[in-house]
Motif scaffolding. Structure first.
Motif, short mmCIF file in Angstrom:
data_model
loop_
_atom_site.label_atom_id
_atom_site.label_comp_id
_atom_site.label_asym_id
_atom_site.label_seq_id
_atom_site.Cartn_x
_atom_site.Cartn_y
_atom_site.Cartn_z
N THR A 166 0.83 -1.20 0.00
CA THR A 166 0.00 0.00 0.00
C THR A 166 0.87 1.25 0.00
O THR A 166 0.60 2.21 -0.73
CB THR A 166 -0.92 0.00 1.22
OG1 THR A 166 -1.77 -1.15 1.18
CG2 THR A 166 -1.78 1.25 1.26
N LEU A 167 1.91 1.25 0.81
CA LEU A 167 2.80 2.40 0.88
C LEU A 167 3.54 2.61 -0.44
O LEU A 167 3.78 3.75 -0.87
CB LEU A 167 3.80 2.24 2.02
CG LEU A 167 3.21 2.19 3.43
CD1 LEU A 167 4.34 2.09 4.46
CD2 LEU A 167 2.36 3.41 3.71
N ARG A 215 1.24 4.25 -2.86
CA ARG A 215 1.10 5.65 -2.45
C ARG A 215 2.35 6.44 -2.84
O ARG A 215 2.26 7.58 -3.33
CB ARG A 215 0.89 5.71 -0.94
CG ARG A 215 0.45 7.05 -0.40
CD ARG A 215 0.25 6.96 1.12
NE ARG A 215 -0.73 5.93 1.47
CZ ARG A 215 -0.95 5.52 2.72
NH1 ARG A 215 -0.24 6.03 3.73
NH2 ARG A 215 -1.86 4.60 2.95
N ALA A 218 8.72 5.44 0.10
CA ALA A 218 7.77 4.56 0.78
C ALA A 218 8.48 3.50 1.60
O ALA A 218 8.06 3.18 2.72
CB ALA A 218 6.85 3.90 -0.26
N PHE A 226 2.52 12.65 -0.46
CA PHE A 226 2.48 11.44 0.36
C PHE A 226 1.73 11.71 1.66
O PHE A 226 0.95 10.86 2.13
CB PHE A 226 3.91 10.98 0.67
CG PHE A 226 4.00 9.56 1.16
CD1 PHE A 226 4.23 8.51 0.28
CD2 PHE A 226 3.87 9.27 2.52
CE1 PHE A 226 4.30 7.20 0.74
CE2 PHE A 226 3.94 7.97 2.98
CZ PHE A 226 4.16 6.93 2.08
N LEU A 230 -2.06 11.91 0.82
CA LEU A 230 -2.61 10.57 0.57
C LEU A 230 -2.72 9.77 1.86
O LEU A 230 -3.66 8.99 2.04
CB LEU A 230 -1.73 9.83 -0.44
CG LEU A 230 -1.74 10.40 -1.86
CD1 LEU A 230 -0.68 9.72 -2.72
CD2 LEU A 230 -3.12 10.25 -2.50
N THR A 231 -1.78 9.98 2.77
CA THR A 231 -1.83 9.30 4.06
C THR A 231 -3.04 9.76 4.87
O THR A 231 -3.75 8.96 5.48
CB THR A 231 -0.54 9.56 4.87
OG1 THR A 231 0.57 9.00 4.16
CG2 THR A 231 -0.62 8.95 6.25
N ALA A 289 -6.22 8.32 3.37
CA ALA A 289 -6.35 6.90 3.70
C ALA A 289 -6.80 6.73 5.15
O ALA A 289 -7.66 5.88 5.45
CB ALA A 289 -5.03 6.18 3.47
#
Length: 270
Positions: free
Chosen positions: A20-21, A24, A109, A251, A254-255, A258
């Motif tokens: 997942t990371l 991302r 990531a 990043f 997006l974190t 999520a």
């Protein structure tokens, strides 16, 4: 879920598997690369064109990419077409920096996946911290020792030496950032200002020692316009700063998205 992890989840902790990371990071890196290419296209390319014009004028009018006159006396100069035209180079940087950004995003990531095991920072703050550290190590420390030069500057005979010196100064940057982080963690329990001062002092000390030990490189011709050289270096710094700032911010965003997506179903269920 333990009490120690609940507060971190509430503020958007860095969660998810390595896969997942990585996804991302690839997306954030693509965004960052395209933004950096945009800055390079509008800010950096005009400076490169000006430097190429100076190089062509000094070389007797050959177009950029054509072969220079052979060193042997009496040998005829053979002109060769540039492999990639200037318009092609300008457009190609979007592809090149897009791919480079994705590569940096994947490495970013992986670094985030390791770093989250050793910190209580929230996901967005960790992302921004890693981006700042990456910029310092890979861009800032090398730049102020060996700043970027335009095409008309630099001796082709020394390119290998300069490449190895750049690798050495990047390693210096990683060492300076790593030891600064270690000093910050070592001062755990002290005031935050004391920890920041200690980390900054270690970073500056390690960087200064490295700068002193590494040899200097000065291949700028005396007749090269200093204003153009300065503008090119500022444009280069702006492009790389855009890449790392956009990577960290994308990043981090997006974190947060999520984490919010995970919290909302939990809140509805409650």
């Amino acid at each position: 879920m333990s009490e120690a992890t609940e507060p971190r989840t509430a503020v958007g902790a860095l969660t998810g598997s390595l896969k997942t990371l990585l996804i991302r990071g690839l997306l954030a890196g693509l965004i960052a690369g395209l933004l950096a290419a945009t800055v390079g296209y509008f800010v950096g390319e005009p400076k490169i064109d000006a430097a190429i014009a100076i190089e062509e004028a000094a070389g007797g009018g050959h177009t950029h990419g054509e072969a220079a006159e052979p060193a042997a006396a009496g040998a005829p100069a053979e002109e060769e077409e540039a492999e990639v035209s200037r318009p092609g180079q300008k457009a190609g940087q979007f592809l090149a920096l897009g791919l480079a950004g994705m590569a940096f995003g994947a490495l970013f990531a992986c670094a985030a996946n390791v770093a989250r095991r050793h910190t209580t920072l929230s996901g967005p703050r960790l992302a921004l911290g890693l981006a700042a550290g990456g910029w310092l190590a890979i861009v800032a420390v090398p730049f102020f020792k060996y700043p970027a030069n335009p095409p008309a500057v630099g001796d082709p005979e020394t390119i290998n030496d300069r490449t190895w010196l750049w690798v050495a100064v990047v390693l210096l940057g990683f060492a300076a950032v790593g030891l600064a982080v270690y000093a910050y963690r070592l001062l755990n329990g002290q005031l935050d200002t004391v920890r920041l001062i200690g980390a900054t002092a270690v970073f500056v000390l390690v960087t200064a020692i490295g700068y002193i030990l590494l040899p200097g490189v000065d291949e700028v011709k005396a007749d090269f316009p200093p204003s153009l050289l300065w503008q090119f270096r500022v444009a280069s710094l702006a492009e790389t700063a855009t890449l790392w700032a956009a990577l960290g911010l994308a990043f981090a965003a997006l974190t947060e998205f999520a984490a919010r997506g995970v919290r909302e179903p939990a809140a509805v269920a409650a």
